[in-house]
Design a protein around this motif. Structure first.
Motif, short mmCIF file in Angstrom:
data_model
loop_
_atom_site.label_atom_id
_atom_site.label_comp_id
_atom_site.label_asym_id
_atom_site.label_seq_id
_atom_site.Cartn_x
_atom_site.Cartn_y
_atom_site.Cartn_z
N SER A 20 0.50 3.90 1.28
CA SER A 20 0.61 4.52 2.68
C SER A 20 1.88 4.12 3.55
O SER A 20 2.62 4.70 4.35
CB SER A 20 -0.57 4.39 3.57
OG SER A 20 -0.94 3.09 3.79
N ASN A 40 0.76 -1.21 -0.11
CA ASN A 40 0.11 0.09 0.12
C ASN A 40 0.77 1.23 -0.12
O ASN A 40 2.00 1.36 0.71
CB ASN A 40 -0.89 -0.11 1.19
CG ASN A 40 -1.99 1.12 1.23
OD1 ASN A 40 -1.53 2.30 1.80
ND2 ASN A 40 -3.09 0.75 0.36
N GLU A 85 -4.62 4.34 5.66
CA GLU A 85 -4.48 3.53 4.44
C GLU A 85 -5.10 4.28 3.15
O GLU A 85 -6.10 4.71 3.24
CB GLU A 85 -5.20 2.13 4.38
CG GLU A 85 -4.77 1.29 3.26
CD GLU A 85 -5.24 -0.16 3.47
OE1 GLU A 85 -6.20 -0.60 3.03
OE2 GLU A 85 -4.40 -0.78 4.16
#
Length: 291
Positions: A184, A182, A200
């Motif tokens: 993030s 991800n 996220e």
């Protein structure tokens, strides 16, 4: 002054500085999305030479730098990159058994590389891409030194494109692996204070362990199916030759918007030789890529 005249001036200046026993050759080199003039220098008895790209030196000539000054810069680059011995043992690369574990795939935009693709083995992928093949010469901390596989190599090795694809895909998966995280998490590493926020963003980055030429990870459909099973259907943004972005979404209503963003980023943020996609694609959980 055109390029032919500039090449003549450069070669004359190099010849004066090097003296006898050297061959100086200028040839066109196809790199991803680019066609460049490359210069090689071979001393008698050598069989390997680094390529010095002339485009920056053309600009210097046009700004008034004298040919001797241009030659000094080229020779600095040449001797800095030149292998110590000037010779290379090509024996391992003469048969398929010697290279089959060195092959890997690279994904490029087929519309931006028509001339390149005319002379090399490749396989088409989706509407916009071609799978090309490279052979590793050596591996080092910065990545790999490799060469592009041409049709002459296939003839030498006595193989067809299917055999090349099979070996190269297998090696790409085994040698470089697949990374999917991800975005993030990436931001958290870059900006540590964000890591503690535990948020996220619904964007995943797919690449390989080296994070170089990692867009080829998209060729492994089992990974895409696993992602779709976990997150549903998703957009695929071919953001560069090094990575792709996966963005889960219920439908493809915004595909034109994502395509426009892709093109804008290409024009402002991505080096010319790293551009891969110019439009977004949609991968459905039920049917795969929607074309």
């Amino acid at each position: 002054m055109d390029r032919t005249e500039m090449q003549h001036l450069i070669k004359e200046a190099l010849s004066r500085k090097l003296g006898d026993g050297f061959r100086i050759h200028v040839h066109q080199v196809f790199k991803t999305n680019l066609k460049l003039d490359g210069l090689t220098i071979l001393r008698e008895g050598e069989n390997i030479s680094p390529t010095v790209y002339l485009d920056p030196y053309y600009e210097k000539l046009e700004r008034g730098v004298p040919p001797d000054g241009i030659a000094d810069g080229i020779l600095h680059d040449y001797f800095h990159a030149k292998p110590p011995s000037g010779r290379f043992d090509i024996t391992p690369f003469l048969d398929f058994n010697g290279v089959k574990d060195r092959l890997y795939v690279r994904l490029i935009n087929r519309h931006l590389n028509r001339e390149l693709l005319d002379g090399i083995p490749h396989m088409l992928f989706l509407d916009d891409f071609a799978v090309t093949f490279r052979c590793i010469v050596e591996t080092h901390d910065e990545g790999n030194t490799s060469f592009l596989v041409c049709r002459s190599h296939m003839k030498l090795w006595g193989i067809d494109t299917d055999a090349l694809m099979s070996a190269a895909l297998k090696n790409t998966r085994e040698k470089f692996g697949i990374m999917l995280e991800n975005i993030s998490e990436i931001f958290g590493r870059i900006t540590p204070e964000l890591e503690s926020m535990h948020f996220e963003i619904p964007i995943w980055v797919m690449t390989n362990r080296q994070k170089l030429e990692g867009a080829s990870a998209i060729l492994f459909d089992d990974v895409l199916k696993d992602f779709a099973n976990a997150h549903g259907s998703f957009y695929v943004i071919f953001s560069s030759v090094h990575e792709v972005l996966l963005i889960p979404t219920a439908d493809s209503a915004d595909i034109d918007i994502f395509s426009q963003i892709n093109r804008e980023v290409n024009g402002s943020e991505i080096m010319q030789d790293e551009i891969l996609g110019t439009k977004a694609y949609y991968y459905t959980k039920e049917n795969g890529f929607a074309l």
